[in-house]
Write a protein that holds these residues in place. Structure first.
Motif, PDB file in Angstrom:
ATOM      1  N   ALA A   1      90.824 124.461 119.708  1.00  0.00           N
ATOM      2  CA  ALA A   1      91.770 125.429 120.234  1.00  0.00           C
ATOM      3  C   ALA A   1      92.208 126.405 119.167  1.00  0.00           C
ATOM      4  N   GLY A   2      92.989 127.386 119.598  1.00  0.00           N
ATOM      5  CA  GLY A   2      93.552 128.339 118.662  1.00  0.00           C
ATOM      6  C   GLY A   2      92.682 129.559 118.494  1.00  0.00           C
ATOM      7  N   LEU A   3      92.757 130.181 117.332  1.00  0.00           N
ATOM      8  CA  LEU A   3      91.987 131.382 117.059  1.00  0.00           C
ATOM      9  C   LEU A   3      90.593 130.993 116.588  1.00  0.00           C
ATOM     10  N   ALA A   4      89.612 131.317 117.373  1.00  0.00           N
ATOM     11  CA  ALA A   4      88.231 131.015 116.985  1.00  0.00           C
ATOM     12  C   ALA A   4      87.725 132.142 116.106  1.00  0.00           C
ATOM     13  N   ILE A   5      87.756 131.943 114.817  1.00  0.00           N
ATOM     14  CA  ILE A   5      87.429 132.995 113.864  1.00  0.00           C
ATOM     15  C   ILE A   5      86.081 132.720 113.232  1.00  0.00           C
ATOM     16  N   SER A   6      85.261 133.760 113.134  1.00  0.00           N
ATOM     17  CA  SER A   6      83.982 133.627 112.450  1.00  0.00           C
ATOM     18  C   SER A   6      83.892 134.724 111.408  1.00  0.00           C
ATOM     19  N   ALA A   7      82.885 134.657 110.572  1.00  0.00           N
ATOM     20  CA  ALA A   7      82.723 135.662 109.518  1.00  0.00           C
ATOM     21  C   ALA A   7      81.364 136.335 109.628  1.00  0.00           C
ATOM     22  N   LYS A   8      80.898 136.555 110.864  1.00  0.00           N
ATOM     23  CA  LYS A   8      79.560 137.109 111.059  1.00  0.00           C
ATOM     24  C   LYS A   8      79.541 138.633 111.038  1.00  0.00           C
ATOM     25  N   SER A   9      80.719 139.240 111.106  1.00  0.00           N
ATOM     26  CA  SER A   9      80.779 140.689 111.122  1.00  0.00           C
ATOM     27  C   SER A   9      81.918 141.149 110.230  1.00  0.00           C
ATOM     28  N   ASN A  10      81.813 142.371 109.706  1.00  0.00           N
ATOM     29  CA  ASN A  10      82.926 142.811 108.870  1.00  0.00           C
ATOM     30  C   ASN A  10      84.165 143.074 109.704  1.00  0.00           C
ATOM     31  N   GLY A  11      84.037 143.578 110.910  1.00  0.00           N
ATOM     32  CA  GLY A  11      85.104 143.638 111.884  1.00  0.00           C
ATOM     33  C   GLY A  11      86.426 144.200 111.411  1.00  0.00           C
ATOM     34  N   LEU A  12      86.437 144.957 110.336  1.00  0.00           N
ATOM     35  CA  LEU A  12      87.719 145.394 109.801  1.00  0.00           C
ATOM     36  C   LEU A  12      88.010 146.859 110.084  1.00  0.00           C
ATOM     37  N   GLN A  13      87.020 147.601 110.488  1.00  0.00           N
ATOM     38  CA  GLN A  13      87.211 149.023 110.716  1.00  0.00           C
ATOM     39  C   GLN A  13      87.270 149.312 112.212  1.00  0.00           C
ATOM     40  N   GLY A  14      87.749 150.492 112.539  1.00  0.00           N
ATOM     41  CA  GLY A  14      87.862 150.891 113.934  1.00  0.00           C
ATOM     42  C   GLY A  14      86.548 151.446 114.448  1.00  0.00           C
ATOM     43  N   PRO A  15      86.562 152.049 115.643  1.00  0.00           N
ATOM     44  CA  PRO A  15      85.356 152.596 116.240  1.00  0.00           C
ATOM     45  C   PRO A  15      84.763 153.696 115.374  1.00  0.00           C
ATOM     46  N   ASP A  16      83.469 153.899 115.504  1.00  0.00           N
ATOM     47  CA  ASP A  16      82.809 154.981 114.777  1.00  0.00           C
ATOM     48  C   ASP A  16      83.389 156.314 115.230  1.00  0.00           C
ATOM     49  N   SER A  17      83.274 157.293 114.360  1.00  0.00           N
ATOM     50  CA  SER A  17      83.885 158.586 114.642  1.00  0.00           C
ATOM     51  C   SER A  17      83.303 159.233 115.889  1.00  0.00           C
TER      52      SER A  17
ATOM     53  N   SER B   1      91.809 138.034 104.160  1.00  0.00           N
ATOM     54  CA  SER B   1      91.391 138.943 105.223  1.00  0.00           C
ATOM     55  C   SER B   1      90.177 138.439 105.981  1.00  0.00           C
ATOM     56  N   ALA B   2      89.253 137.790 105.279  1.00  0.00           N
ATOM     57  CA  ALA B   2      88.015 137.333 105.916  1.00  0.00           C
ATOM     58  C   ALA B   2      88.273 136.299 107.013  1.00  0.00           C
ATOM     59  N   ASP B   3      89.405 135.584 106.938  1.00  0.00           N
ATOM     60  CA  ASP B   3      89.709 134.584 107.954  1.00  0.00           C
ATOM     61  C   ASP B   3      89.942 135.210 109.325  1.00  0.00           C
ATOM     62  N   TYR B   4      90.206 136.509 109.357  1.00  0.00           N
ATOM     63  CA  TYR B   4      90.563 137.179 110.611  1.00  0.00           C
ATOM     64  C   TYR B   4      89.497 138.162 111.081  1.00  0.00           C
ATOM     65  N   VAL B   5      88.340 138.120 110.465  1.00  0.00           N
ATOM     66  CA  VAL B   5      87.262 139.044 110.821  1.00  0.00           C
ATOM     67  C   VAL B   5      86.869 138.881 112.284  1.00  0.00           C
ATOM     68  N   GLY B   6      86.730 137.644 112.728  1.00  0.00           N
ATOM     69  CA  GLY B   6      86.331 137.407 114.115  1.00  0.00           C
ATOM     70  C   GLY B   6      87.367 137.923 115.099  1.00  0.00           C
ATOM     71  N   LEU B   7      88.634 137.712 114.807  1.00  0.00           N
ATOM     72  CA  LEU B   7      89.704 138.208 115.666  1.00  0.00           C
ATOM     73  C   LEU B   7      89.661 139.728 115.739  1.00  0.00           C
ATOM     74  N   ALA B   8      89.498 140.367 114.592  1.00  0.00           N
ATOM     75  CA  ALA B   8      89.419 141.831 114.568  1.00  0.00           C
ATOM     76  C   ALA B   8      88.245 142.328 115.401  1.00  0.00           C
ATOM     77  N   GLN B   9      87.127 141.623 115.323  1.00  0.00           N
ATOM     78  CA  GLN B   9      85.953 142.033 116.086  1.00  0.00           C
ATOM     79  C   GLN B   9      86.184 141.900 117.590  1.00  0.00           C
ATOM     80  N   HIS B  10      86.839 140.811 117.996  1.00  0.00           N
ATOM     81  CA  HIS B  10      87.147 140.626 119.415  1.00  0.00           C
ATOM     82  C   HIS B  10      88.051 141.747 119.922  1.00  0.00           C
ATOM     83  N   LEU B  11      89.003 142.157 119.117  1.00  0.00           N
ATOM     84  CA  LEU B  11      89.890 143.238 119.515  1.00  0.00           C
ATOM     85  C   LEU B  11      89.122 144.549 119.630  1.00  0.00           C
TER      86      LEU B  11
END
Length: 314
Positions: free
Chosen positions: A61-77, A96-106
């Motif tokens: 349970a909880g936040l399923a976080i992975s590190a497969k993507s950088n996931g830190l930036q917004g959409p491409d211009s 920061s890397a612990d939240y890469v998966g969450l950022a990608q999901h968002l």
């Protein structure tokens, strides 16, 4: 799992006009098929309420976080502008890397997500507070102890504001990142921020005068309670999310080693061992007066639990 991720996602996304709220009073139980109803809560006037989400039984349970993507930036211009920006504030000892998966999901849901750039070694800077007499007296204030973190938030927020070009921004704080976010809004302002969401954050200071209880923040939570109590900024919608992963027991009580471990920690945070919590932060400490308070069953405290198997099947 995806159900738990969904519970967090709908709190961040715009409420869908077709969703119907099942809100007969301020204490509503949410099942997995009613996750979209949480989005409707975000549009209600700010007041104290408690929602409860209970997923299908699961130990992952909880936040399923992975590190497969950088996931830190917004959409491409070249893509359409995001409808909302989300700035993720890491918790104590996380990076920061612990939240890469969450950022990608968002991002996959059309939001511009960034994680404040924090390394695990950065947390050692807090040791500088040991030279402050207030640390020893238990009357420590957050500044200058966490100025290093506030500066990083300010830099990341400025970058995110330029990226979303006027779209509203949510501050999403995990664990200690939650109370740091409160300090940030108090001292740096809330321009551009219209939502503040915390995940497993200790907000309430431990009760004074309880034998054996030591305030681990050395006074910072008392400062926050006095300087920016509850849903302090009326123009910002506050949501606090707590996990009900395990109910603690006293060390000399009957229960599993996990319950005793959790209970010992809860005792230090809220003064009681026999309460529910996410194994680190007790549920009673994770909510704010005036916020929309959400409890999620079977939800562990940290994204690290999804990767470090020896901590348990979380």
């Amino acid at each position: 799992g995806t159900e738990h991720e969904g519970a967090v996602m709908v709190l961040l996304c715009r409420a869908q006009s077709t969703a119907r709220a099942l809100l007969s009073n301020t204490h509503t139980r949410f099942c997995s098929e009613h996750l979209q109803k949480l989005a409707v809560i975000m549009l209600r006037p700010t007041h104290t309420s408690t929602a409860h989400y209970s997923p299908k039984p699961s130990r992952r349970a909880g936040l399923a976080i992975s590190a497969k993507s950088n996931g830190l930036q917004g959409p491409d211009s070249g893509e359409a502008a995001a409808s909302r920006g989300v700035l993720i504030l890491p918790g104590l000892a996380n990076n920061s890397a612990d939240y890469v998966g969450l950022a990608q999901h968002l991002q996959d849901r059309g939001l511009a997500a960034r994680v404040v750039q924090v390394g695990r070694s950065d947390w050692s800077r807090n040791a500088g507070a040991l030279t402050d007499i207030n640390w020893w007296k238990g009357t420590l204030k957050p500044r200058p102890a966490v100025d290093w973190y506030l500066t990083k938030i300010n830099t990341a927020l400025d970058e995110l504001k330029r990226e979303v070009d006027g779209a509203p921004i949510t501050l999403l704080g995990h664990s200690a990142g939650g109370w740091v976010g409160r300090v940030f809004m108090l001292d740096f302002g809330v321009t551009g921020i219209d939502r503040y969401i915390t995940l497993g954050s200790p907000h309430a200071p431990p009760p004074a005068g309880v034998q054996g209880v030591v305030d681990q923040t050395r006074g910072i939570l008392n400062y926050c309670q006095d300087a920016c109590p509850g849903a302090h900024h009326p123009e910002v919608k506050y949501v606090t999310v707590a996990g009900n992963f395990v109910k603690g027991v006293k060390m000399d009580g009957e229960g599993t080693w996990l319950q005793k471990f959790a209970g010992a920690g809860y005792q230090q945070v809220c003064g009681e061992a026999e309460v529910w919590g996410d194994c680190i932060v007790p549920t009673p400490s994770a909510h704010l007066e005036g916020a929309i308070n959400v409890d999620i069953d079977d939800c562990f405290h940290s994204p690290l639990g999804a990767r470090l198997k020896f901590f348990g099947p979380w």
